[in-house]
Write a protein that holds these residues in place. Structure first.
Motif, PDB file in Angstrom:
ATOM      1  N   PRO A 103       0.581   8.914   7.899  1.00  0.00           N
ATOM      2  CA  PRO A 103       0.440   7.531   8.587  1.00  0.00           C
ATOM      3  C   PRO A 103      -0.946   7.556   9.257  1.00  0.00           C
ATOM      4  O   PRO A 103      -1.462   6.509   9.451  1.00  0.00           O
ATOM      5  CB  PRO A 103       1.304   7.613   9.674  1.00  0.00           C
ATOM      6  N   ASN A 104      -1.853   8.439   9.560  1.00  0.00           N
ATOM      7  CA  ASN A 104      -3.200   8.477  10.090  1.00  0.00           C
ATOM      8  C   ASN A 104      -4.140   8.134   9.183  1.00  0.00           C
ATOM      9  O   ASN A 104      -5.089   7.138   9.747  1.00  0.00           O
ATOM     10  CB  ASN A 104      -3.483   9.821  10.650  1.00  0.00           C
ATOM     11  N   GLY A 105      -3.826   7.979   7.830  1.00  0.00           N
ATOM     12  CA  GLY A 105      -4.798   7.465   6.652  1.00  0.00           C
ATOM     13  C   GLY A 105      -4.734   6.083   6.332  1.00  0.00           C
ATOM     14  O   GLY A 105      -4.970   5.620   5.393  1.00  0.00           O
ATOM     15  N   VAL A 106      -3.288   5.312   6.949  1.00  0.00           N
ATOM     16  CA  VAL A 106      -2.979   4.328   6.713  1.00  0.00           C
ATOM     17  C   VAL A 106      -3.388   2.892   7.627  1.00  0.00           C
ATOM     18  O   VAL A 106      -2.955   3.240   8.892  1.00  0.00           O
ATOM     19  CB  VAL A 106      -1.498   4.332   6.413  1.00  0.00           C
ATOM     20  N   GLY A 107      -3.725   1.966   7.130  1.00  0.00           N
ATOM     21  CA  GLY A 107      -4.218   0.943   8.127  1.00  0.00           C
ATOM     22  C   GLY A 107      -2.813  -0.166   8.289  1.00  0.00           C
ATOM     23  O   GLY A 107      -1.992   0.050   7.679  1.00  0.00           O
ATOM     24  N   VAL A 108      -3.303  -1.314   8.738  1.00  0.00           N
ATOM     25  CA  VAL A 108      -2.643  -2.211   8.949  1.00  0.00           C
ATOM     26  C   VAL A 108      -2.036  -3.029   7.668  1.00  0.00           C
ATOM     27  O   VAL A 108      -2.894  -3.186   6.584  1.00  0.00           O
ATOM     28  CB  VAL A 108      -3.138  -3.439   9.937  1.00  0.00           C
ATOM     29  N   LEU A 160      -1.748   2.508  -2.413  1.00  0.00           N
ATOM     30  CA  LEU A 160      -0.637   3.170  -2.898  1.00  0.00           C
ATOM     31  C   LEU A 160       0.502   2.655  -2.195  1.00  0.00           C
ATOM     32  O   LEU A 160       1.606   2.342  -2.526  1.00  0.00           O
ATOM     33  CB  LEU A 160      -0.347   4.668  -2.779  1.00  0.00           C
ATOM     34  N   VAL A 161       0.362   2.707  -0.901  1.00  0.00           N
ATOM     35  CA  VAL A 161       1.374   1.997   0.162  1.00  0.00           C
ATOM     36  C   VAL A 161       1.881   0.573  -0.242  1.00  0.00           C
ATOM     37  O   VAL A 161       2.816   0.415  -0.188  1.00  0.00           O
ATOM     38  CB  VAL A 161       0.986   2.264   1.702  1.00  0.00           C
ATOM     39  N   LEU A 162       0.616  -0.228  -0.344  1.00  0.00           N
ATOM     40  CA  LEU A 162       0.787  -1.527  -0.791  1.00  0.00           C
ATOM     41  C   LEU A 162       1.613  -1.663  -1.943  1.00  0.00           C
ATOM     42  O   LEU A 162       2.659  -2.680  -1.961  1.00  0.00           O
ATOM     43  CB  LEU A 162      -0.445  -2.109  -1.113  1.00  0.00           C
ATOM     44  N   GLY A 163       1.633  -0.952  -3.124  1.00  0.00           N
ATOM     45  CA  GLY A 163       2.416  -1.092  -4.209  1.00  0.00           C
ATOM     46  C   GLY A 163       3.769  -0.604  -3.872  1.00  0.00           C
ATOM     47  O   GLY A 163       4.645  -1.469  -4.401  1.00  0.00           O
ATOM     48  N   HIS A 164       4.104   0.322  -2.956  1.00  0.00           N
ATOM     49  CA  HIS A 164       5.325   0.533  -2.880  1.00  0.00           C
ATOM     50  C   HIS A 164       6.073  -0.529  -1.826  1.00  0.00           C
ATOM     51  O   HIS A 164       7.178  -0.822  -1.920  1.00  0.00           O
ATOM     52  CB  HIS A 164       5.465   2.203  -2.251  1.00  0.00           C
ATOM     53  N   LEU A 165       5.311  -1.004  -0.935  1.00  0.00           N
ATOM     54  CA  LEU A 165       5.767  -1.753  -0.115  1.00  0.00           C
ATOM     55  C   LEU A 165       6.149  -3.339  -1.007  1.00  0.00           C
ATOM     56  O   LEU A 165       7.135  -3.825  -0.937  1.00  0.00           O
ATOM     57  CB  LEU A 165       5.000  -2.414   1.010  1.00  0.00           C
ATOM     58  N   ALA A 166       5.550  -3.573  -1.857  1.00  0.00           N
ATOM     59  CA  ALA A 166       5.521  -4.752  -2.892  1.00  0.00           C
ATOM     60  C   ALA A 166       6.704  -4.490  -3.641  1.00  0.00           C
ATOM     61  O   ALA A 166       7.479  -5.333  -3.677  1.00  0.00           O
ATOM     62  CB  ALA A 166       4.117  -5.031  -3.580  1.00  0.00           C
ATOM     63  N   HIS A 223      -4.138   4.488 -10.555  1.00  0.00           N
ATOM     64  CA  HIS A 223      -4.748   5.285  -9.592  1.00  0.00           C
ATOM     65  C   HIS A 223      -6.075   4.781  -9.710  1.00  0.00           C
ATOM     66  O   HIS A 223      -6.978   4.942  -8.822  1.00  0.00           O
ATOM     67  CB  HIS A 223      -4.259   6.745  -9.492  1.00  0.00           C
ATOM     68  N   LEU A 224      -6.568   4.039 -10.984  1.00  0.00           N
ATOM     69  CA  LEU A 224      -7.817   3.671 -11.283  1.00  0.00           C
ATOM     70  C   LEU A 224      -8.158   2.311 -10.881  1.00  0.00           C
ATOM     71  O   LEU A 224      -9.534   2.171 -10.408  1.00  0.00           O
ATOM     72  CB  LEU A 224      -8.143   4.088 -12.842  1.00  0.00           C
ATOM     73  N   SER A 244      -9.294  -0.816   2.600  1.00  0.00           N
ATOM     74  CA  SER A 244      -9.286  -0.179   1.194  1.00  0.00           C
ATOM     75  C   SER A 244      -8.975   0.989   1.280  1.00  0.00           C
ATOM     76  O   SER A 244      -8.744   1.820   2.289  1.00  0.00           O
ATOM     77  CB  SER A 244     -10.592  -0.691   0.800  1.00  0.00           C
ATOM     78  N   GLY A 245      -9.002   1.525  -0.024  1.00  0.00           N
ATOM     79  CA  GLY A 245      -8.752   3.130   0.023  1.00  0.00           C
ATOM     80  C   GLY A 245      -7.337   3.459  -0.769  1.00  0.00           C
ATOM     81  O   GLY A 245      -6.483   2.734  -0.885  1.00  0.00           O
ATOM     82  N   PRO A 246      -7.505   4.468  -1.646  1.00  0.00           N
ATOM     83  CA  PRO A 246      -6.332   5.054  -2.373  1.00  0.00           C
ATOM     84  C   PRO A 246      -4.891   5.108  -1.576  1.00  0.00           C
ATOM     85  O   PRO A 246      -4.000   4.313  -2.210  1.00  0.00           O
ATOM     86  CB  PRO A 246      -6.872   6.292  -2.910  1.00  0.00           C
ATOM     87  N   THR A 247      -5.014   5.502  -0.285  1.00  0.00           N
ATOM     88  CA  THR A 247      -3.938   5.464  -0.009  1.00  0.00           C
ATOM     89  C   THR A 247      -3.104   3.966   0.713  1.00  0.00           C
ATOM     90  O   THR A 247      -2.062   3.720   0.202  1.00  0.00           O
ATOM     91  CB  THR A 247      -3.882   6.387   1.669  1.00  0.00           C
ATOM     92  N   ASN A 248      -3.985   3.384   1.063  1.00  0.00           N
ATOM     93  CA  ASN A 248      -3.453   1.870   1.242  1.00  0.00           C
ATOM     94  C   ASN A 248      -3.163   1.026   0.116  1.00  0.00           C
ATOM     95  O   ASN A 248      -2.209   0.585  -0.024  1.00  0.00           O
ATOM     96  CB  ASN A 248      -4.731   0.968   1.977  1.00  0.00           C
TER      97      ASN A 248
END
Length: 192
Positions: free
Chosen positions: A59-64, A104-110, A189-190, A98-102
């Motif tokens: 979670p430290n690498g994930v924003g709001v 990825l999380v956005l996709g799974h939340l969606a 991921h691209l 932005s960023g790969p982690t955010n």
């Protein structure tokens, strides 16, 4: 800096407060804090990714993240002919960073919200890499995007809309089955 966002299309109208009632308690199970903002927008921070299929999430690498009502949907300039009826309501789910982690999380939340709400996902553009941009006229990139979505299970439609330049361009809108497959595809991921 803001991050990626997707739309969630509902085909049965609901009050936004009712949508929030449906998702806030669920979000509070793995997010903290979950905060209502102006106009009842919702901000939340994912602390436990296992609820959306990401058990190893740091979670430290994930924003709001935020959920808000899309007041411009349905839009007069969009072609909804691929659907039996136009969407009745839209939501915007986005990442504050932005960023790969955010991403990825956005996709799974969606995916989780689309399944929970019976919504389709508006990807706010064409899915491909490199991403074909409106107004470029690059037919090869457009065909690559079409081949990509045709290769995955689920339902995807192209929705055309008016561009600022006076032309027309396209966005992909898909169902949860498609998004689930897209999240597993190397191309996901691209695309940022």
């Amino acid at each position: 800096m803001s991050g990626p966002a997707v739309g969630l299309w509902l085909f049965e109208p609901r009050k936004f407060g009712d949508v929030l009632d449906d998702v806030v308690l669920w979000l509070e199970g793995f997010c903290e804090p979950v905060e209502a903002k102006l106009r009842a927008d919702l901000d939340f921070w994912v602390r436990d990714g296992s609820a959306v299929g990401l058990p190893g999430l740091e979670p430290n690498g994930v924003g709001v993240f935020f959920l808000s009502e899309d007041e411009e949907l349905p839009a007069a300039d969009e072609d909804y002919s691929a659907f039996s009826q136009p969407p009745a309501q839209g939501l915007i789910l986005g990442a504050g960073c932005s960023g790969p982690t955010n991403h990825l999380v956005l996709g799974h939340l969606a995916l989780a919200l689309a399944e929970r709400l019976g919504a389709l996902i508006d990807f706010d553009g064409l899915l491909s890499y490199p991403t074909p941009r409106e107004g470029t006229g690059d037919e090869a990139l457009l065909e690559r995007a079409r081949a990509l979505v045709d290769s995955l299970p689920g339902r995807v439609a192209e929705v055309s809309y008016d561009t600022w330049g006076g032309g027309r361009w396209l966005r992909h809108v898909g169902d949860a089955e498609f998004l689930s497959a897209w999240l597993q595809h190397p191309g996901f991921h691209l695309v940022k």
